[in-house]
Design a protein around this motif. Structure first.
Motif, PDB file in Angstrom:
ATOM      1  N   LEU A 475     -31.859  33.885   0.267  1.00 59.00           N
ATOM      2  CA  LEU A 475     -32.017  35.314   0.502  1.00 59.00           C
ATOM      3  C   LEU A 475     -33.318  35.617   1.232  1.00 59.00           C
ATOM      4  CD1 LEU A 475     -30.766  36.662  -2.951  1.00 59.00           C
ATOM      5  CD2 LEU A 475     -29.598  36.867  -0.761  1.00 59.00           C
ATOM      6  N   ALA A 476     -34.406  34.940   0.844  1.00 56.68           N
ATOM      7  CA  ALA A 476     -35.678  35.152   1.534  1.00 56.68           C
ATOM      8  C   ALA A 476     -35.594  34.717   2.993  1.00 56.68           C
ATOM      9  CB  ALA A 476     -36.789  34.389   0.812  1.00 56.68           C
ATOM     10  N   VAL A 481     -34.991  36.039   8.916  1.00 60.68           N
ATOM     11  CA  VAL A 481     -34.183  36.059  10.129  1.00 60.68           C
ATOM     12  C   VAL A 481     -33.912  37.489  10.562  1.00 60.68           C
ATOM     13  CG1 VAL A 481     -31.935  35.444  11.093  1.00 60.68           C
ATOM     14  CG2 VAL A 481     -33.157  33.812   9.653  1.00 60.68           C
ATOM     15  N   ALA A 482     -33.645  38.377   9.606  1.00 61.10           N
ATOM     16  CA  ALA A 482     -33.379  39.775   9.950  1.00 61.10           C
ATOM     17  C   ALA A 482     -34.612  40.443  10.555  1.00 61.10           C
ATOM     18  CB  ALA A 482     -32.920  40.526   8.699  1.00 61.10           C
ATOM     19  N   THR A 677     -34.599  31.330  22.769  1.00 64.80           N
ATOM     20  CA  THR A 677     -33.921  30.580  21.717  1.00 64.80           C
ATOM     21  C   THR A 677     -34.896  29.591  21.084  1.00 64.80           C
ATOM     22  OG1 THR A 677     -33.176  28.844  23.235  1.00 64.80           O
ATOM     23  CG2 THR A 677     -31.757  30.793  22.986  1.00 64.80           C
ATOM     24  N   GLN A 678     -34.512  29.063  19.924  1.00 60.74           N
ATOM     25  CA  GLN A 678     -35.375  28.104  19.254  1.00 60.74           C
ATOM     26  C   GLN A 678     -35.533  26.836  20.078  1.00 60.74           C
ATOM     27  OE1 GLN A 678     -37.020  28.818  16.343  1.00 60.74           O
ATOM     28  NE2 GLN A 678     -38.134  26.918  16.770  1.00 60.74           N
ATOM     29  N   PRO A 699     -41.415  34.662  15.833  1.00 58.26           N
ATOM     30  CA  PRO A 699     -40.590  33.770  15.005  1.00 58.26           C
ATOM     31  C   PRO A 699     -39.119  34.152  15.068  1.00 58.26           C
ATOM     32  CG  PRO A 699     -42.532  34.499  13.808  1.00 58.26           C
ATOM     33  CD  PRO A 699     -42.471  35.321  15.055  1.00 58.26           C
ATOM     34  N   THR A 700     -38.282  33.146  15.244  1.00 59.91           N
ATOM     35  CA  THR A 700     -36.836  33.395  15.268  1.00 59.91           C
ATOM     36  C   THR A 700     -36.204  33.285  13.893  1.00 59.91           C
ATOM     37  OG1 THR A 700     -36.335  31.058  15.685  1.00 59.91           O
ATOM     38  CG2 THR A 700     -36.735  32.463  17.598  1.00 59.91           C
ATOM     39  N   GLY A 701     -36.885  32.659  12.961  1.00 60.10           N
ATOM     40  CA  GLY A 701     -36.316  32.471  11.634  1.00 60.10           C
ATOM     41  C   GLY A 701     -35.386  31.280  11.530  1.00 60.10           C
ATOM     42  N   ALA A 702     -35.170  30.568  12.638  1.00 61.81           N
ATOM     43  CA  ALA A 702     -34.230  29.443  12.606  1.00 61.81           C
ATOM     44  C   ALA A 702     -34.745  28.319  11.708  1.00 61.81           C
ATOM     45  CB  ALA A 702     -33.993  28.924  14.024  1.00 61.81           C
TER      46      ALA A 702
END
Length: 829
Positions: A475-476, A481-482, A677-678, A699-702
């Motif tokens: 969830l974190a 990512v959001a 993209t990452q 940061p992309t969160g990938a």
């Protein structure tokens, strides 16, 4: 009639449960517990193995945490102050004499830059005494010898590779030929690349650094040279040991939950023997002591074996870890106090896990114990009330923490976790009440879970703990990512990146570069831009004070000007102004390229304007560094981006002249045609690192999402391991019921369905409780921005809520074959 008399020939036996028998009775009970442990060690092997793994992993973790050391030691050695003097020649000798008079023992280290062809960074030519009073820990000879003469040098492996040097070879550097006599390194920082010469053999333009050890009062009262700058060595804390112990506590709690289930089964197996012990006069205390002593033996054995395995593994693995952490490791320099605390915690975990079943077994009447009947389950609401209270307290602590108060954060996490564990019996009882609505085999499985609630609740609690951690991480990660995908916020737009010359952007020192180094860096930036099909590349210049102190022992650069809110704080007896990085703006020089890029007409800027910014004003801000503390800039508003890493504040030529600042290259802003993209970010970072540059992107969160999926897989694997252990315990404990089913004609598929339903029900209960707890914790944490939780990690949640029960059911069905021959005979106690 003569009087009657009575003589009591022997003392009547003590009332059952009241006598204690003294030390001889306790020794006898402990000896019996030891014999049971030796005879039934295979039945207790699971708890032993889990304890050994937990202790060994914690030992290695403590070794890793202890290996981090003090990062400042790589620069300060054993000193606590690093002074820099800007004078040269005779004035430098006079300044050093002043420092010797003021502080007594000092150590002088000279630093000279060595340009690296094709790179924006420079190596350090260091003139240092290997036997200096403070800096000897920063040098280590790996081959050859230290330089002694005027034309001798020792180099680190990276310098040798860059300039193609070897031992006894010749290095022609800057028109001077030196013989390479040794290979050296800084054992406290393996990324410190330098060349070492004898003291006094650096060039005339070398920077002089002085290592000093003194108290704050001595330093203040001492006479110091004019223009000297000094860095203070902060107090070193040990941030790594505490997280390791916290993780070890969580791991041992998980082991303890499984141990409770194991000790419960062992107590039920020994019930007839315990009843016989009570029948011959043993008290409740003695019966408890049998199982508690067994738990202490298991805990001590697991702690000793695990510690030995962990130390051996750490000694073998630590050399491979040195390149990763960038320093040499003393294999036996462990935090021994934390190590002893971990061993004690392992023993207490086993003792605590044995105490609860021992307490329940001691309360069983003798007749019931001799019949070896299962104990009636305790009411689940007793645990549920305490669990709800702890869960509410934990959620309240997370709600009031405001993401900043560590006591509230730690207390909240512990409260939520403990509350969920205490709610496990309530979930098992609820599953038992739902048994009437399912077919025969699942009905029997659910009723068995409720019947043996002590063992089932411990298993559900362990699964809940593993699944809850995995769900919380998933969830974190989804929130991260959001946030990365949101159009507003963040450090940069999604389609832009900045290539910085310095490692910290404009928040730290910017290295001084030669024109050749700047051209080489720009060439690498063009390579990155070409790979991204960039639409523009904007050079960014920083405002540097050319007379300010240089930072770093290897020519790291000089600080650049920043605008920031200052607040007065007293640290270590010194009152200073601290600047919040979240409220500081790096000042980018208002070059024509920058103004044109953001559509600002230079003619629209007044001649006496100092700062052009997106802010309405800079009232209350201080400019750092500045020798004009009374200077207040004239600010003009402009439509500039409000991203922290973009040039949102520009310093004009008028302010540069007023403050006597100098424009130096700081970095390049690269604008891509679409969101990065990452894979593109990874390629850009790889290209920049080869030239000593730093890439900053949004940061992309990938990466976080990949870590979360990995954590989810680990959580599911751990939960499946718990299920395998628990189902095995259940089958051994319900062997008589299985024989009865077989005798009444139940086919093999019924026995398979029983095992599969048991595993599936336990997995589903743990998944529901763990996921619910994770959601409640995240809701309390993000209560001010609940919209971020509107992007659930569908893959991870599906794997936990659907995949885990399905795999557990299928595994139970496949592994539940023919009944083992040992289950067809009742063992004698």
């Amino acid at each position: 009639m003569s009087p009657m008399s009575a003589v009591v020939e022997e003392r009547p036996p003590p009332v059952l449960g009241k006598g204690h028998g003294g030390m001889p009775a306790r020794r006898a009970v402990v000896r019996w517990a030891w014999r049971l442990f030796r005879r039934e060690w295979r039945q207790q092997a699971l708890v032993l193995v889990l304890l050994v793994i937990a202790v060994a992993a914690t030992t290695a973790g403590l070794g890793y945490a202890g290996s981090a050391g003090d990062p400042q030691a790589a620069t300060f050695g054993t000193a606590n102050r690093l002074a820099t003097i800007g004078s040269t020649g005779a004035q430098a000798d006079a300044d050093l004499a002043t420092l010797r008079t003021s502080f007594g023992t000092i150590e002088v280290i000279n630093h000279q830059k060595i340009p690296v062809p094709g790179s924006a960074t420079a190596y350090d030519l260091r003139a240092q005494d290997p036997n200096g009073p403070y800096g000897r820990s920063m040098l280590r000879l790996t081959a050859g010898r230290y330089p002694q003469g005027a034309d001798e040098v020792a180099v680190t492996p990276r310098v040798a590779k860059t300039f193609d040097l070897r031992l006894d070879g010749t290095w022609d550097q800057g028109g001077r030929r030196r013989t390479v006599v040794g290979l050296v390194e800084n054992p406290l920082n393996l990324l410190d690349h330098f060349a070492l010469v004898a003291p006094g053999q650096a060039g005339a333009d070398a920077q002089t650094a002085v290592l000093i050890r003194s108290t704050e009062q001595q330093f203040r009262a001492a006479r110091k040279p004019d223009g000297m700058s000094a860095q203070f060595r902060g107090t070193q804390t040990d941030p790594g040991t505490v997280p390791v112990l916290v993780l070890a506590t969580i791991g041992l709690l998980f082991v303890g939950l499984l141990a409770v289930a194991g000790f419960t089964v062992m107590a039920q197996r020994r019930m007839r023997a315990l009843g016989m012990l009570g029948a011959i006069g043993a008290s409740h205390r003695h019966i408890r002591l049998v199982l508690v002593a067994n738990g202490a033996v298991i805990g001590a054995t697991g702690a000793i074996v695990g510690a030995a395995a962990g130390l051996a593994g750490w000694a073998a693995f630590s050399p491979r870890l040195e390149p990763l952490i960038g320093r040499r490791i003393d294999r036996f320099d462990l935090p021994w106090s934390a190590f002893a605390a971990m061993l004690l915690l392992a023993v207490l975990t086993a003792v605590g896990a044995a105490w609860w079943p021992a307490r329940a077994a001691a309360r069983v009447p003798v007749v019931a114990a001799l019949s070896a009947r299962p104990l009636p389950p305790r009411p689940a609401h007793r645990f549920a009330l305490a669990g709800l209270a702890l869960l509410a307290a934990g959620l309240g602590a997370l709600f009031t923490s405001h993401h900043e108060e560590p006591p509230y954060l730690i207390g909240g996490v512990l409260g939520v976790a403990t509350g969920l564990l205490l709610l496990a019996p309530l979930g098992v009882a609820a599953a038992g009440r739902l048994a009437r609505f399912v077919p025969l085999a699942p009905r029997l499985a659910l009723r068995d879970l409720a019947r043996y609630r002590a063992r089932s609740s411990a298993a559900v609690a362990a699964i809940t703990l593993a699944v809850g951690i995995a769900a919380a991480l998933a969830l974190a990660a989804a929130v991260s990512v959001a946030k990365a995908a949101a159009p507003a916020g963040g450090n940069l737009p999604a389609d832009q990146l900045v290539v910085w010359l310095g490692p910290s952007g404009l928040d730290g020192p910017v290295p001084e570069t030669t024109p050749e180094q700047e051209a080489a860096a720009r060439q690498q930036v063009d390579v990155i831009a070409a790979a991204l099909h960039a639409t523009s590349v904007l050079p960014l210049q920083a405002a540097m004070d050319p007379h300010g102190p240089q930072v770093g022992d290897s020519g790291g650069g000089r600080p650049v000007s920043q605008m920031g809110i200052g607040r007065r704080e007293t640290i270590g007896g010194r009152t200073m102004t601290q600047y919040s990085s979240s409220e500081a703006d790096p000042l980018v020089v208002a070059t024509p390229e920058v103004l044109r890029h953001y559509g600002i007409d230079p003619a629209s800027i007044a001649a006496d304007t100092d700062i052009v910014t997106f802010r309405a004003s800079y009232d209350g801000y201080d400019l750092i560094p500045s020798d004009r503390p009374d200077w207040r800039p004239k600010v003009q508003h402009a439509d500039l981006p409000a991203y922290p890493s973009l040039p949102g504040s520009l310093i004009t030529a008028h302010a540069m002249a007023t403050l006597r600042l100098q424009a130096v290259p700081g970095g390049w802003l690269v604008h891509a045609p679409g969101p990065l993209t990452q894979a593109q970010i990874d390629r850009a970072e790889e290209t920049a690192q080869r030239s000593g540059l730093t890439v900053e992107t949004r940061p992309t969160g990938a990466d976080v999402a990949r870590v979360a999926l990995f954590a989810t897989a680990i959580g599911i694997a751990v939960a499946l391991g718990v299920l395998a252990v628990t189902v095995g315990l259940i089958r051994s404990e319900t062997a008589r019921d299985l024989r009865t089913l077989t005798a009444t004609g139940a086919p093999r598929r019924t026995r398979r369905a029983l095992t599969a339903a048991t595993a599936g029900a336990l997995a589903l209960l743990g998944a529901l409780l763990g996921t619910a707890g994770a959601y409640l914790a995240l809701l309390s944490w993000h209560h001010r921005a609940l919209h971020w939780l509107g992007h659930p990690p569908s893959v991870a949640l599906a794997a936990i809520l659907a995949g885990l029960p399905a795999v557990a059911y299928a595994g139970g069905w496949l592994l539940a074959g023919k009944e083992a021959p040992a289950l067809s005979r009742q063992p004698l106690d």
